[in-house]
Design a protein around this motif. Structure first.
Motif, PDB file in Angstrom:
ATOM      1  N   TYR A 108      -3.829  -2.728   1.718  1.00  0.00           N
ATOM      2  CA  TYR A 108      -3.084  -1.898   2.009  1.00  0.00           C
ATOM      3  C   TYR A 108      -2.537  -1.753   3.547  1.00  0.00           C
ATOM      4  O   TYR A 108      -2.054  -2.271   4.131  1.00  0.00           O
ATOM      5  CB  TYR A 108      -2.139  -0.734   1.481  1.00  0.00           C
ATOM      6  CG  TYR A 108      -2.303  -0.660   0.262  1.00  0.00           C
ATOM      7  CD1 TYR A 108      -1.063  -1.675  -0.509  1.00  0.00           C
ATOM      8  CD2 TYR A 108      -2.669   0.641  -0.650  1.00  0.00           C
ATOM      9  CE1 TYR A 108      -1.647  -1.947  -2.041  1.00  0.00           C
ATOM     10  CE2 TYR A 108      -2.609   0.392  -2.315  1.00  0.00           C
ATOM     11  CZ  TYR A 108      -1.972  -0.255  -2.182  1.00  0.00           C
ATOM     12  OH  TYR A 108      -1.573  -0.697  -3.887  1.00  0.00           O
ATOM     13  N   LEU A 109      -4.163  -1.549   4.377  1.00  0.00           N
ATOM     14  CA  LEU A 109      -4.173  -1.936   5.982  1.00  0.00           C
ATOM     15  C   LEU A 109      -3.501  -3.068   6.725  1.00  0.00           C
ATOM     16  O   LEU A 109      -3.388  -3.363   7.005  1.00  0.00           O
ATOM     17  CB  LEU A 109      -4.751  -1.475   6.331  1.00  0.00           C
ATOM     18  CG  LEU A 109      -5.510  -0.813   8.474  1.00  0.00           C
ATOM     19  CD1 LEU A 109      -4.464   0.221   8.488  1.00  0.00           C
ATOM     20  CD2 LEU A 109      -6.366  -0.190   8.213  1.00  0.00           C
ATOM     21  N   ARG A 163       2.568  -7.330   8.180  1.00  0.00           N
ATOM     22  CA  ARG A 163       4.063  -7.531   8.553  1.00  0.00           C
ATOM     23  C   ARG A 163       4.587  -6.742   9.955  1.00  0.00           C
ATOM     24  O   ARG A 163       5.412  -7.417  10.043  1.00  0.00           O
ATOM     25  CB  ARG A 163       4.197  -6.854   7.617  1.00  0.00           C
ATOM     26  CG  ARG A 163       4.981  -7.639   5.798  1.00  0.00           C
ATOM     27  CD  ARG A 163       4.950  -6.860   5.328  1.00  0.00           C
ATOM     28  NE  ARG A 163       3.666  -5.956   4.566  1.00  0.00           N
ATOM     29  CZ  ARG A 163       4.207  -4.362   4.520  1.00  0.00           C
ATOM     30  NH1 ARG A 163       5.474  -3.612   4.215  1.00  0.00           N
ATOM     31  NH2 ARG A 163       3.546  -4.047   3.992  1.00  0.00           N
ATOM     32  N   HIS A 164       3.936  -5.889  10.602  1.00  0.00           N
ATOM     33  CA  HIS A 164       3.776  -5.163  11.838  1.00  0.00           C
ATOM     34  C   HIS A 164       2.774  -5.584  12.462  1.00  0.00           C
ATOM     35  O   HIS A 164       1.625  -3.709  12.910  1.00  0.00           O
ATOM     36  CB  HIS A 164       4.589  -3.633  11.201  1.00  0.00           C
ATOM     37  CG  HIS A 164       5.309  -3.642  10.458  1.00  0.00           C
ATOM     38  ND1 HIS A 164       6.799  -3.562  10.522  1.00  0.00           N
ATOM     39  CD2 HIS A 164       5.065  -3.184   9.110  1.00  0.00           C
ATOM     40  CE1 HIS A 164       6.736  -3.320   9.352  1.00  0.00           C
ATOM     41  NE2 HIS A 164       6.188  -2.983   8.835  1.00  0.00           N
ATOM     42  N   ASN A 206     -14.213   5.484  -6.123  1.00  0.00           N
ATOM     43  CA  ASN A 206     -13.499   5.617  -4.403  1.00  0.00           C
ATOM     44  C   ASN A 206     -13.714   4.345  -3.938  1.00  0.00           C
ATOM     45  O   ASN A 206     -13.540   4.522  -2.429  1.00  0.00           O
ATOM     46  CB  ASN A 206     -14.735   6.483  -3.718  1.00  0.00           C
ATOM     47  CG  ASN A 206     -14.433   8.206  -4.532  1.00  0.00           C
ATOM     48  OD1 ASN A 206     -13.445   8.181  -4.832  1.00  0.00           O
ATOM     49  ND2 ASN A 206     -15.252   9.096  -4.553  1.00  0.00           N
ATOM     50  N   LEU A 207     -15.053   3.502  -4.274  1.00  0.00           N
ATOM     51  CA  LEU A 207     -15.006   2.278  -3.310  1.00  0.00           C
ATOM     52  C   LEU A 207     -14.069   1.593  -3.840  1.00  0.00           C
ATOM     53  O   LEU A 207     -13.509   0.425  -2.781  1.00  0.00           O
ATOM     54  CB  LEU A 207     -16.074   1.423  -3.812  1.00  0.00           C
ATOM     55  CG  LEU A 207     -16.430   1.046  -2.946  1.00  0.00           C
ATOM     56  CD1 LEU A 207     -17.086   0.248  -1.337  1.00  0.00           C
ATOM     57  CD2 LEU A 207     -17.433  -0.299  -3.849  1.00  0.00           C
ATOM     58  N   GLN A 208     -12.969   1.824  -4.910  1.00  0.00           N
ATOM     59  CA  GLN A 208     -12.191   0.717  -4.869  1.00  0.00           C
ATOM     60  C   GLN A 208     -10.792   1.296  -3.977  1.00  0.00           C
ATOM     61  O   GLN A 208     -10.195   0.764  -3.730  1.00  0.00           O
ATOM     62  CB  GLN A 208     -11.699   0.929  -6.676  1.00  0.00           C
ATOM     63  CG  GLN A 208     -11.229  -0.513  -7.524  1.00  0.00           C
ATOM     64  CD  GLN A 208     -10.572  -1.398  -7.118  1.00  0.00           C
ATOM     65  OE1 GLN A 208     -11.928  -1.992  -6.860  1.00  0.00           O
ATOM     66  NE2 GLN A 208      -9.701  -2.043  -7.016  1.00  0.00           N
ATOM     67  N   LYS A 209     -10.963   2.863  -3.857  1.00  0.00           N
ATOM     68  CA  LYS A 209      -9.388   3.335  -3.335  1.00  0.00           C
ATOM     69  C   LYS A 209      -9.912   2.901  -1.857  1.00  0.00           C
ATOM     70  O   LYS A 209      -8.757   2.615  -1.500  1.00  0.00           O
ATOM     71  CB  LYS A 209      -9.993   4.645  -3.813  1.00  0.00           C
ATOM     72  CG  LYS A 209      -9.027   5.185  -4.971  1.00  0.00           C
ATOM     73  CD  LYS A 209      -9.380   6.795  -4.642  1.00  0.00           C
ATOM     74  CE  LYS A 209      -9.151   7.197  -6.050  1.00  0.00           C
ATOM     75  NZ  LYS A 209      -9.509   8.214  -5.953  1.00  0.00           N
ATOM     76  N   ILE A 210     -11.412   2.000  -1.516  1.00  0.00           N
ATOM     77  CA  ILE A 210     -10.884   2.167  -0.285  1.00  0.00           C
ATOM     78  C   ILE A 210     -11.106   0.446  -0.071  1.00  0.00           C
ATOM     79  O   ILE A 210     -10.110   0.818   1.401  1.00  0.00           O
ATOM     80  CB  ILE A 210     -12.927   2.253   0.679  1.00  0.00           C
ATOM     81  CG1 ILE A 210     -13.135   4.156   0.550  1.00  0.00           C
ATOM     82  CG2 ILE A 210     -13.054   1.521   1.772  1.00  0.00           C
ATOM     83  CD1 ILE A 210     -14.649   4.395   0.387  1.00  0.00           C
ATOM     84  N   VAL A 211     -11.519   0.236  -0.653  1.00  0.00           N
ATOM     85  CA  VAL A 211     -11.032  -1.389  -1.203  1.00  0.00           C
ATOM     86  C   VAL A 211      -9.030  -1.728  -0.943  1.00  0.00           C
ATOM     87  O   VAL A 211      -8.817  -2.476  -0.109  1.00  0.00           O
ATOM     88  CB  VAL A 211     -11.755  -2.129  -1.716  1.00  0.00           C
ATOM     89  CG1 VAL A 211     -11.484  -4.059  -2.074  1.00  0.00           C
ATOM     90  CG2 VAL A 211     -13.187  -2.765  -1.531  1.00  0.00           C
ATOM     91  N   ASN A 212      -8.540  -0.926  -2.242  1.00  0.00           N
ATOM     92  CA  ASN A 212      -7.371  -1.213  -1.558  1.00  0.00           C
ATOM     93  C   ASN A 212      -6.529  -0.815   0.024  1.00  0.00           C
ATOM     94  O   ASN A 212      -5.685  -1.267   0.114  1.00  0.00           O
ATOM     95  CB  ASN A 212      -6.498  -0.268  -2.847  1.00  0.00           C
ATOM     96  CG  ASN A 212      -7.087  -0.753  -4.564  1.00  0.00           C
ATOM     97  OD1 ASN A 212      -7.045  -1.713  -4.545  1.00  0.00           O
ATOM     98  ND2 ASN A 212      -6.793   0.066  -5.392  1.00  0.00           N
ATOM     99  N   PHE A 213      -7.490   0.646  -0.096  1.00  0.00           N
ATOM    100  CA  PHE A 213      -6.771   0.822   1.444  1.00  0.00           C
ATOM    101  C   PHE A 213      -7.326   0.163   2.104  1.00  0.00           C
ATOM    102  O   PHE A 213      -5.646  -0.481   3.248  1.00  0.00           O
ATOM    103  CB  PHE A 213      -7.248   2.451   2.031  1.00  0.00           C
ATOM    104  CG  PHE A 213      -6.852   2.703   3.210  1.00  0.00           C
ATOM    105  CD1 PHE A 213      -5.828   3.141   3.692  1.00  0.00           C
ATOM    106  CD2 PHE A 213      -7.904   2.183   4.263  1.00  0.00           C
ATOM    107  CE1 PHE A 213      -5.424   3.576   4.739  1.00  0.00           C
ATOM    108  CE2 PHE A 213      -7.628   2.952   5.216  1.00  0.00           C
ATOM    109  CZ  PHE A 213      -6.163   3.404   5.566  1.00  0.00           C
ATOM    110  N   PHE A 214      -7.950  -0.782   2.532  1.00  0.00           N
ATOM    111  CA  PHE A 214      -7.840  -1.707   3.477  1.00  0.00           C
ATOM    112  C   PHE A 214      -7.239  -3.278   3.003  1.00  0.00           C
ATOM    113  O   PHE A 214      -6.181  -3.578   3.907  1.00  0.00           O
ATOM    114  CB  PHE A 214      -9.315  -2.652   3.710  1.00  0.00           C
ATOM    115  CG  PHE A 214     -10.032  -0.954   4.571  1.00  0.00           C
ATOM    116  CD1 PHE A 214      -9.862  -1.414   5.875  1.00  0.00           C
ATOM    117  CD2 PHE A 214     -11.234  -0.439   3.958  1.00  0.00           C
ATOM    118  CE1 PHE A 214     -10.688  -0.073   6.124  1.00  0.00           C
ATOM    119  CE2 PHE A 214     -11.903   0.120   4.619  1.00  0.00           C
ATOM    120  CZ  PHE A 214     -11.167   0.681   6.177  1.00  0.00           C
TER     121      PHE A 214
END
Length: 90
Positions: free
Chosen positions: A19-20, A26-27, A9-17
């Motif tokens: 990507y964010l 970019r935008h 779950n911590l890795q998913k949160i880090v990946n999400f941030f």
């Protein structure tokens, strides 16, 4: 087992941030907002000139319409439409 779930779950949160942050690089929403505000202010400041040009175009189209109606009335055989021709010949 609990530590594995926490770590995923911590890795998913880090990946999400990650990507964010890449998306915001970019935008850039703040730059887009500033650009929209600047264009809105420019449009507001040039509104009178655009309105003047639109009035000019409408008046020119009405002028061409009146000229065309006058030509049609002069060349038409009906007596009630030929009032301008008599006045022009005097």
């Amino acid at each position: 087992m609990f530590l594995d779930a926490l770590q995923t779950n911590l890795q998913k949160i880090v990946n999400f941030f990650g990507y964010l942050m890449a998306y915001f690089r970019r935008h850039n929403p703040l730059q887009i907002l500033v650009n929209q505000i600047v264009t809105m202010v420019k449009d507001y400041l040039t509104m009178n000139r655009k309105l003047k040009m639109a009035k000019y175009r409408v008046n020119y189209q009405l002028y061409k319409l009146n000229q065309m109606e006058q030509l049609i009335a002069e060349n038409n055989e009906h007596v009630f439409l030929r009032g301008n021709k008599i006045n022009l010949q005097r």
